[in-house]
Design a protein around this motif. Structure first.
Motif, PDB file in Angstrom:
ATOM      1  N   TRP A 128      21.388  81.947  55.758  1.00 52.59           N
ATOM      2  CA  TRP A 128      21.578  82.739  54.531  1.00 52.59           C
ATOM      3  C   TRP A 128      20.239  82.954  53.850  1.00 52.59           C
ATOM      4  CZ3 TRP A 128      24.296  77.838  54.451  1.00 52.59           C
ATOM      5  CH2 TRP A 128      23.675  76.825  53.719  1.00 52.59           C
TER       6      TRP A 128
ATOM      7  N   ASP B 147      40.286  74.796  46.173  1.00 49.89           N
ATOM      8  CA  ASP B 147      39.627  75.403  45.026  1.00 49.89           C
ATOM      9  C   ASP B 147      39.428  76.892  45.334  1.00 49.89           C
ATOM     10  OD1 ASP B 147      38.108  76.026  42.845  1.00 49.89           O
ATOM     11  OD2 ASP B 147      36.281  75.028  43.576  1.00 49.89           O
TER      12      ASP B 147
ATOM     13  N   GLY C 299      32.323  81.653  60.156  1.00 47.31           N
ATOM     14  CA  GLY C 299      31.542  80.594  59.539  1.00 47.31           C
ATOM     15  C   GLY C 299      32.297  79.945  58.391  1.00 47.31           C
ATOM     16  N   GLY C 300      31.557  79.221  57.555  1.00 52.99           N
ATOM     17  CA  GLY C 300      30.112  79.056  57.616  1.00 52.99           C
ATOM     18  C   GLY C 300      29.681  77.933  58.541  1.00 52.99           C
ATOM     19  N   PRO C 301      28.411  77.584  58.408  1.00 51.49           N
ATOM     20  CA  PRO C 301      27.807  76.595  59.286  1.00 51.49           C
ATOM     21  C   PRO C 301      28.546  75.248  59.342  1.00 51.49           C
ATOM     22  CG  PRO C 301      26.115  77.768  58.061  1.00 51.49           C
ATOM     23  CD  PRO C 301      27.423  78.235  57.506  1.00 51.49           C
ATOM     24  N   ARG C 302      29.153  74.821  58.239  1.00 47.58           N
ATOM     25  CA  ARG C 302      29.824  73.503  58.275  1.00 47.58           C
ATOM     26  C   ARG C 302      31.093  73.552  59.111  1.00 47.58           C
ATOM     27  NH1 ARG C 302      30.504  71.618  52.337  1.00 47.58           N
ATOM     28  NH2 ARG C 302      30.065  73.777  51.752  1.00 47.58           N
TER      29      ARG C 302
ATOM     30  N   THR D 269      40.327  74.593  53.924  1.00 50.11           N
ATOM     31  CA  THR D 269      39.946  73.985  52.645  1.00 50.11           C
ATOM     32  C   THR D 269      40.627  72.642  52.457  1.00 50.11           C
ATOM     33  OG1 THR D 269      40.066  74.225  50.231  1.00 50.11           O
ATOM     34  CG2 THR D 269      41.782  75.337  51.483  1.00 50.11           C
TER      35      THR D 269
ATOM     36  N   MET E 272      28.038  85.127  63.850  1.00 53.46           N
ATOM     37  CA  MET E 272      27.085  84.721  62.815  1.00 53.46           C
ATOM     38  C   MET E 272      25.831  85.586  62.891  1.00 53.46           C
ATOM     39  SD  MET E 272      28.460  82.155  61.153  1.00 53.46           S
ATOM     40  CE  MET E 272      27.115  81.371  60.259  1.00 53.46           C
TER      41      MET E 272
ATOM     42  N   GLU F  74      31.127  84.544  49.592  1.00 50.96           N
ATOM     43  CA  GLU F  74      31.050  85.934  50.077  1.00 50.96           C
ATOM     44  C   GLU F  74      32.170  86.792  49.477  1.00 50.96           C
ATOM     45  OE1 GLU F  74      28.616  87.053  52.213  1.00 50.96           O
ATOM     46  OE2 GLU F  74      27.665  85.135  52.662  1.00 50.96           O
TER      47      GLU F  74
ATOM     48  N   ARG G 156      41.081  65.322  56.350  1.00 53.69           N
ATOM     49  CA  ARG G 156      40.281  66.499  56.699  1.00 53.69           C
ATOM     50  C   ARG G 156      41.106  67.350  57.640  1.00 53.69           C
ATOM     51  NH1 ARG G 156      35.698  67.036  54.949  1.00 53.69           N
ATOM     52  NH2 ARG G 156      34.922  68.244  56.705  1.00 53.69           N
TER      53      ARG G 156
ATOM     54  N   LEU H 187      20.539  89.157  55.436  1.00 49.71           N
ATOM     55  CA  LEU H 187      20.189  89.072  56.859  1.00 49.71           C
ATOM     56  C   LEU H 187      20.773  90.242  57.640  1.00 49.71           C
ATOM     57  CD1 LEU H 187      21.095  85.303  57.337  1.00 49.71           C
ATOM     58  CD2 LEU H 187      18.791  86.277  57.320  1.00 49.71           C
TER      59      LEU H 187
ATOM     60  N   ARG I 108      34.484  81.668  49.219  1.00 53.89           N
ATOM     61  CA  ARG I 108      34.108  81.697  47.792  1.00 53.89           C
ATOM     62  C   ARG I 108      32.802  82.475  47.603  1.00 53.89           C
ATOM     63  NH1 ARG I 108      36.489  76.084  47.660  1.00 53.89           N
ATOM     64  NH2 ARG I 108      34.527  75.261  48.434  1.00 53.89           N
TER      65      ARG I 108
HETATM   66  N1  LIG Z   1      24.802  83.842  58.443  1.00 54.89           N
HETATM   67  C1  LIG Z   1      26.097  84.040  58.556  1.00 54.89           C
HETATM   68  O1  LIG Z   1      26.563  84.743  59.466  1.00 54.89           O
HETATM   69  C2  LIG Z   1      27.025  83.358  57.578  1.00 54.89           C
HETATM   70  C3  LIG Z   1      28.395  83.376  57.826  1.00 54.89           C
HETATM   71  C4  LIG Z   1      29.231  82.723  56.926  1.00 54.89           C
HETATM   72  C5  LIG Z   1      28.705  82.094  55.818  1.00 54.89           C
HETATM   73  N2  LIG Z   1      27.365  82.112  55.602  1.00 54.89           N
HETATM   74  C6  LIG Z   1      26.798  81.410  54.454  1.00 54.89           C
HETATM   75  O2  LIG Z   1      27.103  80.042  54.619  1.00 54.89           O
HETATM   76  C7  LIG Z   1      27.329  79.432  53.358  1.00 54.89           C
HETATM   77  C8  LIG Z   1      28.680  78.732  53.361  1.00 54.89           C
HETATM   78  O3  LIG Z   1      28.790  77.949  54.513  1.00 54.89           O
HETATM   79  P1  LIG Z   1      28.954  76.362  54.466  1.00 54.89           P
HETATM   80  O4  LIG Z   1      28.563  75.864  55.797  1.00 54.89           O
HETATM   81  O5  LIG Z   1      28.267  75.832  53.257  1.00 54.89           O
HETATM   82  O6  LIG Z   1      30.498  76.194  54.223  1.00 54.89           O
HETATM   83  P2  LIG Z   1      31.805  76.672  55.023  1.00 54.89           P
HETATM   84  O7  LIG Z   1      31.795  76.131  56.399  1.00 54.89           O
HETATM   85  O8  LIG Z   1      32.020  78.129  54.831  1.00 54.89           O
HETATM   86  O9  LIG Z   1      32.926  75.964  54.155  1.00 54.89           O
HETATM   87  C9  LIG Z   1      32.868  74.595  53.913  1.00 54.89           C
HETATM   88  C10 LIG Z   1      34.132  74.267  53.162  1.00 54.89           C
HETATM   89  O10 LIG Z   1      35.228  74.412  54.050  1.00 54.89           O
HETATM   90  C11 LIG Z   1      36.153  73.373  53.825  1.00 54.89           C
HETATM   91  N3  LIG Z   1      36.137  72.514  54.996  1.00 54.89           N
HETATM   92  C12 LIG Z   1      35.208  72.447  55.980  1.00 54.89           C
HETATM   93  N4  LIG Z   1      35.597  71.584  56.912  1.00 54.89           N
HETATM   94  C13 LIG Z   1      36.782  71.092  56.508  1.00 54.89           C
HETATM   95  C14 LIG Z   1      37.695  70.162  57.054  1.00 54.89           C
HETATM   96  N5  LIG Z   1      37.494  69.577  58.239  1.00 54.89           N
HETATM   97  N6  LIG Z   1      38.820  69.873  56.355  1.00 54.89           N
HETATM   98  C15 LIG Z   1      39.079  70.478  55.165  1.00 54.89           C
HETATM   99  N7  LIG Z   1      38.255  71.383  54.611  1.00 54.89           N
HETATM  100  C16 LIG Z   1      37.128  71.675  55.280  1.00 54.89           C
HETATM  101  C17 LIG Z   1      35.723  72.649  52.585  1.00 54.89           C
HETATM  102  O11 LIG Z   1      36.310  73.420  51.545  1.00 54.89           O
HETATM  103  P3  LIG Z   1      36.750  72.844  50.116  1.00 54.89           P
HETATM  104  O12 LIG Z   1      35.448  72.609  49.432  1.00 54.89           O
HETATM  105  O13 LIG Z   1      37.542  73.956  49.514  1.00 54.89           O
HETATM  106  O14 LIG Z   1      37.542  71.624  50.348  1.00 54.89           O
HETATM  107  C18 LIG Z   1      34.215  72.847  52.632  1.00 54.89           C
HETATM  108  O15 LIG Z   1      33.621  72.749  51.367  1.00 54.89           O
HETATM  109  C19 LIG Z   1      27.251  80.535  52.334  1.00 54.89           C
HETATM  110  O16 LIG Z   1      25.940  80.529  51.787  1.00 54.89           O
HETATM  111  C20 LIG Z   1      27.452  81.804  53.147  1.00 54.89           C
HETATM  112  O17 LIG Z   1      26.820  82.904  52.572  1.00 54.89           O
HETATM  113  C21 LIG Z   1      26.510  82.725  56.463  1.00 54.89           C
END
Ligand SMILES: NC(=O)c1ccc[n+]([C@@H]2O[C@H](COP(=O)([O-])OP(=O)(O)OC[C@H]3O[C@@H](n4cnc5c(N)ncnc54)[C@H](OP(=O)(O)O)[C@@H]3O)[C@@H](O)[C@H]2O)c1
Length: 245
Positions: free
Chosen positions: A39, A108, A176-179, A104, A30, A76, A154, A47, A74
């Protein structure tokens, strides 16, 4: 590029500096601003910098599989990894590129887009989803990708990691991402954090590099590289600090 910890060295061998210590290993990679934003204006691009991109590419070259959450894929605009000359040596005995694996629930994803249509047969994109994902989309995903169902409502990330290992993809690079990161950490699955600290204050309401369930993973700082004011920190989960060398 120079190494500043644990000893000083100019032009370190960065492939050696990031060699996977074990065949089963999950590395998060990250980038964050100096004030912790994951971000800027919705993307990580603001960054990053030249050296960060170099390390980002190298870490892909070392990995068996690149794991990412669907929101990252989606926003990136993920496409399949492309072979690089510099990956030839570290990938010897493995396919020329690692596949991308997307987590996912909603499915989507643009299943007609390059991530699915342009992946080489030896590195087909992997979709990791749930029983609850819409059936039609799941069937379509099974056509266009390698489909892993790892959970009812999930994705259970421990099951997902086991499934990837079962495919011979044990050296996992999570981008990533953070979630996704927060869930991996809470499940005790993060062996290493490769963190780029960008010389920038971002403010705003961007998430930190982990966003979601609280957890506690003590880390050991194994290495710090520096270029152009960017810090490249390699942290190992404390239980693994024997792998620091
Ligand atoms: N700074 C960095 O190094 C870095 C790296 C990566 C990303 N980013 C930024 O982070 C942001 C995106 O990260 P985010 O944290 O919002 O999302 P994320 O972790 O990339 O994705 C979250 C999505 O993953 C799926 N998901 C997550 N946990 C799940 C589970 N247990 N079961 C089923 N599906 C699951 C879901 O997708 P569905 O909605 O399809 O169900 C959820 O909407 C963007 O702005 C990106 O630019 C930054």
């Amino acid at each position: 590029m120079r190494r500043i910890h644990p000893y000083a060295e100019d032009d370190p061998d960065i492939a050696a500096a990031y060699a996977y210590p074990r065949d089963h290993w999950l590395r998060l990679n990250m980038v964050a601003s100096a004030d912790g934003a994951a971000w800027v204006e919705g993307h990580s691009e603001g960054l990053s910098g030249r050296a960060d991109k170099r390390i980002f590419g190298l870490l892909r070259g070392l990995a068996d599989v690149v794991l990412a959450g669907a929101a990252t894929v989606r926003t990136e605009g993920y496409r399949p990894a492309r072979p690089r000359e510099s990956w030839r040596a570290p990938r010897e005995g493995r396919p020329p590129v690692p596949p991308i694996a997307v987590v996912t629930r909603l499915l989507d994803l643009d299943l007609g887009g390059p991530l699915f249509t342009e992946a080489e047969p030896y590195a087909r994109t992997i979709v990791i989803t749930t029983e609850a994902a819409p059936k039609e989309r799941r069937d379509e995903a099974a056509d266009k990708a390698v489909l892993i169902v790892a959970g009812e409502d999930r994705v259970d990330l421990a099951t997902a990691v086991e499934e990837l290992r079962g495919l011979g993809l044990g050296r996992i690079l999570c981008e990533g991402g953070p979630r996704i990161n927060a869930q991996l950490a809470a499940a005790g699955l993060v062996d290493e954090l490769a963190l780029t600290v960008s010389p920038l204050l971002a403010g705003g309401d961007a998430a930190r590099i982990l966003d979601g369930v609280a957890s506690r993973t003590p880390l050991t700082l194994a290495q710090v590289l520096e270029e152009d004011g960017f810090l490249f920190c390699r942290y190992l989960r404390e239980a693994h600090d024997d792998a620091a060398g």
